[in-house]
Design an enzyme around this catalytic site. Structure first.
Site, short mmCIF file in Angstrom:
data_model
loop_
_atom_site.label_atom_id
_atom_site.label_comp_id
_atom_site.label_asym_id
_atom_site.label_seq_id
_atom_site.Cartn_x
_atom_site.Cartn_y
_atom_site.Cartn_z
CD GLU A 1 36.83 36.61 32.14
OE1 GLU A 1 37.45 36.32 33.18
OE2 GLU A 1 36.64 37.76 31.74
NE ARG B 1 34.46 41.62 37.05
CZ ARG B 1 35.68 42.11 37.29
NH1 ARG B 1 36.46 42.49 36.28
NH2 ARG B 1 36.14 42.22 38.52
CG HIS C 1 39.96 39.24 33.54
ND1 HIS C 1 38.71 38.93 34.01
CD2 HIS C 1 40.29 40.41 34.16
CE1 HIS C 1 38.31 39.84 34.88
NE2 HIS C 1 39.27 40.76 34.99
#
Ligand code: DGY
Length: 324
Positions: free
Chosen positions: A266, A237, A285
């Site tokens: 993000e 993460r 991701h």
């Protein structure tokens, strides 16, 4: 019974839900729904399959407490206020296990890409810079026999360690809340403290969840303790590293390179300086983004919904993890 999905989900899960007799409404648009739209869809549904979107905070959960389950299409559950969900009696489930290989493969890909400056070399060709080459230009570094430090030796971290040991004979050290004795035996891995992990690793790969305890743990103090030749990999993460500190650490030569499948925030903006650094590789991701893995995830997410809507115990609850 009605199920709402926040994205179009892979076919296997969709078919399971339809065969179970549920009416499935999928958010088809390639832009985020508004919070009001999301609440409205939930109000008209018995379950939500959450395949991406904004954080599920207490305010949202309070309006949707009638849902029998919120089934996450992810192993991570940091995007849900689990404490609020649990207090409101809302079941939350995830998709553990099936994405360990794909996510570890992404970390492995990033490690090699950074070591050999692969993304940067690719860009050089596009820019017409292949031209004249010399034996001293644009060199990478070897991985063979180096020390891999895993932060979070769970399912994904163990696969990454296995891959690195088998491919490159890497020595494995790890830092966890608890010792993982099975993995220690299998991988000849050594349990170390956080500072030792920072000081001894040639590659540090993050495989832990984002919690208040792990948030921005990789900050300027941590980067300063790492080797100047070290590679930092984050496929867990983005919130686990401080991106401004990471940029500074790379610019000041405190670490050698970084491979990120997750960023903070993000999505990463296209003008982020990390994207122009030779020893950096960034992916959007895609850790679990293979056809096989996403199908398996959608199957498990659908099974969690089916169990909840038919009054069975859900196979993959995460509510109990909120205070870990
Ligand atoms: C996961 O499953 O948690 C992946 O990172 C996708 O979000």
């Amino acid at each position: 019974m009605k199920v709402f999905t926040t994205r179009v989900i892979p076919e296997e899960g969709l078919q399971l839900l339809q065969r179970a007799g549920f009416t499935v409404t999928q958010w088809q648009e390639e832009k985020e729904m508004t919070p009001a739209q999301r609440v409205q869809f939930c109000k008209e549904s018995d379950a939500m399959l959450f395949a991406g979107g904004e954080k599920l905070d207490r305010a949202f959960l309070e309006q949707c407490r009638h849902l029998k389950v919120i089934s996450l299409l992810s192993v991570g559950y940091d995007n849900v206020d689990l404490k609020a969900a649990t207090e409101l009696g809302l079941q939350i489930t995830n998709t553990p296990g099936v994405l360990s290989n794909a996510t570890a493969d992404t970390a492995f890909l990033l490690m090699l890409s950074v070591a050999r400056k692969a993304f940067y070399q690719h860009k050089r060709i596009i820019k017409g810079e292949w031209g004249f080459s010399t034996p001293t230009a644009n060199l990478g570094i070897d991985i063979e026999g180096k020390t891999l430090g895993i932060w979070g030796l769970g399912n994904i971290g163990t696969v990454m360690a296995k891959r690195c040991k088998a491919a490159f004979g890497m020595k494995i050290i790890y830092c966890n809340r608890h010792r993982n004795e099975a993995a220690e035996k299998e991988l000849d891995a050594t349990f170390v403290g956080f500072d030792e992990l920072l000081q001894q690793s040639d590659v540090i790969s993050i495989h832990t969840s984002l919690t208040p305890e792990t948030k921005e743990k990789f900050n300027k103090d941590a980067f300063r303790k790492m080797k100047p030749t070290a590679i930092f990999i984050n496929a867990a993460r983005g919130g686990i590293h401080n991106e401004t500190d990471l940029i500074a650490a790379l610019q000041d030569g405190e670490i050698w390179g970084a491979g990120l499948d997750v960023t903070n925030p993000e999505p990463m903006q296209p003008n982020n300086p990390l994207l122009n650094m030779p020893t950096v590789a960034v992916l959007p991701h895609i850790g679990s983004a293979t056809q096989e893995t996403r199908n398996a995830m959608s199957r498990i997410a659908a099974q969690n919904v089916i169990a909840a809507l038919t009054g069975e115990p859900v196979p993959n609850p995460v509510n109990h993890l909120y205070n870990l």
